[in-house]
Write a protein that holds these residues in place. Structure first.
Motif, mmCIF file in Angstrom:
data_model
loop_
_atom_site.group_PDB
_atom_site.id
_atom_site.type_symbol
_atom_site.label_atom_id
_atom_site.label_comp_id
_atom_site.label_asym_id
_atom_site.label_seq_id
_atom_site.Cartn_x
_atom_site.Cartn_y
_atom_site.Cartn_z
ATOM 1 N N PHE A 264 0.804 -1.217 0.000
ATOM 2 C CA PHE A 264 0.000 0.000 0.000
ATOM 3 C C PHE A 264 0.842 1.274 0.000
ATOM 4 O O PHE A 264 0.298 2.373 0.001
ATOM 5 N N GLN A 265 2.149 1.149 0.029
ATOM 6 C CA GLN A 265 3.009 2.309 0.212
ATOM 7 C C GLN A 265 3.194 3.119 -1.072
ATOM 8 O O GLN A 265 3.266 2.565 -2.166
ATOM 9 N N THR A 266 3.297 4.435 -0.912
ATOM 10 C CA THR A 266 3.740 5.280 -2.022
ATOM 11 C C THR A 266 5.258 5.154 -2.121
ATOM 12 O O THR A 266 5.927 4.686 -1.184
ATOM 13 N N LEU B 51 -1.053 5.227 10.892
ATOM 14 C CA LEU B 51 -1.646 6.300 10.106
ATOM 15 C C LEU B 51 -1.275 7.669 10.660
ATOM 16 O O LEU B 51 -1.297 8.663 9.927
ATOM 17 N N ARG B 52 -0.935 7.717 11.926
ATOM 18 C CA ARG B 52 -0.643 8.995 12.577
ATOM 19 C C ARG B 52 0.850 9.301 12.658
ATOM 20 O O ARG B 52 1.234 10.467 12.791
ATOM 21 N N ARG C 267 0.550 12.837 3.829
ATOM 22 C CA ARG C 267 -0.689 13.226 3.163
ATOM 23 C C ARG C 267 -0.875 12.405 1.893
ATOM 24 O O ARG C 267 -1.970 11.891 1.615
ATOM 25 N N ALA C 268 0.183 12.264 1.115
ATOM 26 C CA ALA C 268 0.107 11.476 -0.120
ATOM 27 C C ALA C 268 -0.153 10.007 0.204
ATOM 28 O O ALA C 268 -0.907 9.322 -0.504
ATOM 29 N N GLN C 269 0.444 9.542 1.308
ATOM 30 C CA GLN C 269 0.268 8.140 1.681
ATOM 31 C C GLN C 269 -1.157 7.852 2.126
ATOM 32 O O GLN C 269 -1.755 6.831 1.753
ATOM 33 N N LEU C 270 -1.718 8.715 2.912
ATOM 34 C CA LEU C 270 -3.096 8.522 3.358
ATOM 35 C C LEU C 270 -4.067 8.604 2.186
ATOM 36 O O LEU C 270 -5.046 7.840 2.113
ATOM 37 N N SER C 271 -3.797 9.498 1.253
ATOM 38 C CA SER C 271 -4.633 9.591 0.050
ATOM 39 C C SER C 271 -4.529 8.311 -0.773
ATOM 40 O O SER C 271 -5.530 7.834 -1.331
ATOM 41 N N ILE D 196 -9.556 7.512 8.438
ATOM 42 C CA ILE D 196 -8.415 7.889 7.591
ATOM 43 C C ILE D 196 -8.617 9.303 7.040
ATOM 44 O O ILE D 196 -7.686 10.117 6.999
ATOM 45 N N GLU D 197 -9.833 9.615 6.618
ATOM 46 C CA GLU D 197 -10.145 10.954 6.108
ATOM 47 C C GLU D 197 -9.948 12.012 7.191
ATOM 48 O O GLU D 197 -9.436 13.104 6.925
ATOM 49 N N GLU D 198 -10.362 11.691 8.429
ATOM 50 C CA GLU D 198 -10.186 12.630 9.535
ATOM 51 C C GLU D 198 -8.705 12.877 9.815
ATOM 52 O O GLU D 198 -8.281 14.023 10.011
ATOM 53 N N ILE D 199 -7.915 11.804 9.835
ATOM 54 C CA ILE D 199 -6.483 11.956 10.080
ATOM 55 C C ILE D 199 -5.836 12.758 8.951
ATOM 56 O O ILE D 199 -4.973 13.613 9.191
ATOM 57 N N LEU D 200 -6.252 12.502 7.718
ATOM 58 C CA LEU D 200 -5.725 13.253 6.581
ATOM 59 C C LEU D 200 -6.044 14.740 6.709
ATOM 60 O O LEU D 200 -5.184 15.594 6.441
ATOM 61 N N SER D 201 -7.230 15.057 7.158
ATOM 62 C CA SER D 201 -7.622 16.464 7.303
ATOM 63 C C SER D 201 -6.829 17.160 8.402
ATOM 64 O O SER D 201 -6.654 18.383 8.386
ATOM 65 N N GLU D 202 -6.346 16.363 9.362
ATOM 66 C CA GLU D 202 -5.568 16.923 10.465
ATOM 67 C C GLU D 202 -4.084 17.025 10.142
ATOM 68 O O GLU D 202 -3.335 17.675 10.887
ATOM 69 N N THR D 203 -3.671 16.370 9.056
ATOM 70 C CA THR D 203 -2.247 16.286 8.738
ATOM 71 C C THR D 203 -1.782 17.515 7.946
ATOM 72 O O THR D 203 -2.446 17.923 7.013
#
Length: 286
Positions: free
Chosen positions: A125-127, A179-180, A190-194, A279-286
């Motif tokens: 799953f990694q970028t 994820l954090r 950010r790119a990884q979570l996306s 995951i979306e919440e963590i991305l928004s916080e990153t």
């Protein structure tokens, strides 16, 4: 006789079985060689995993040893057949470690993958940037830059299986901490979570997050992956990694414990939908 270092697990698995069958019949390698009409050196190479065996030769040996269990025969013949197939990983024979190549060949042969990761996002799953950060942080002081780049390219090639006409069914549980933790920095994460969110849309991937709020769970002992091998799913193998080595677990009772542990992890993890929201919440916080 041509010896090489590929497909170590398959060769050792077949070799151990052939040695066991021979010893159960009270045969020395010399006596078995006469029975099979082949040299003792050739038989020794098979038993020690130093030489690939053709399925037809394996079938002949099993016949001569009187091995009639159909499941055992099918499993060993499947290992022999898939162990001789060419794959992209052979391009790395002179550049990557034998066990890494061996793992990639097994992973590519899997019809199903069950993955639990608690420290980093799984390699499938990694970028590229996240993979480079992970590999550099774990071995950067021990390996030259060119080896790190080879490992990154190799890891990206493993992800080819997502594009197969019939990709493996992948079930993954990731601990919330992975994820954090900002491996590689904010932009990399950010790119990884996306990337995780995009992969979660693929029909062959079932992604769940084990939240901090989960109480006792069987993932406390660390990450593992269960590979169900072959189109007929004849064999299950557990892969466990550490900083310095990887090893395989294939004793049925031990595999069953890992399967039960993974089932329990899925039960206590967030649902696929709720995992996506987190995951979306963590991305928004990153």
């Amino acid at each position: 006789m041509r010896h090489d270092r590929r497909n170590t697990y398959r060769r050792l698995k077949i070799g151990d079985a052939l040695r066991q069958f021979r010893e159960e019949r009270g045969l020395t390698q010399h006596a078995a060689g006469r029975l099979l009409e082949r040299s003792q050196a050739s038989l020794s190479a098979y038993e020690n995993g130093h030489r690939a065996i053709r399925p037809r030769d394996l079938k002949h040996i099993l016949d001569q040893y009187g091995v009639t269990d159909e499941l055992i025969r099918r499993r060993l013949l499947a290992l022999a057949s898939h162990g001789r197939q060419k794959g992209w990983w052979h391009d790395f024979d002179e550049r990557a470690e034998a066990d890494v190549i061996d793992f990639a060949s097994l992973e590519a042969d899997a019809g199903r993958l069950r993955i639990f990761d608690s420290l980093v996002i799984h390699g499938l799953f990694q970028t590229e940037e996240y993979a480079r950060a992970v590999i550099s942080s774990t071995s950067g002081e021990l390996r030259p830059t060119r080896d790190i780049e080879t490992s990154v390219v190799f890891r990206m090639n493993r992800q080819r299986l997502h594009d197969h006409g019939q990709p493996p069914r992948i079930s993954a549980v990731l601990y919330e901490a992975v994820l954090r933790q900002r491996i590689g920095g904010l932009e990399v994460m950010r790119a990884q979570l996306s990337r995780l969110l995009a992969l979660g849309e693929h029909p062959h991937i079932h992604l769940q997050v084990l939240p901090f709020s989960a109480e006792g769970h069987p993932g406390a002992d660390g990450a593992f992956a269960i590979m169900t091998l072959g189109p007929a799913e004849l064999l299950e193998v557990v892969s466990v990694d550490s900083l310095t080595r990887s090893w395989y677990i294939d004793e049925p009772s031990d595999v069953d414990l890992h399967v039960k542990a993974f089932d329990r992890l899925q039960e206590v993890a967030l649902s696929q939908g709720d995992s996506r929201i987190l995951i979306e919440e963590i991305l928004s916080e990153t």
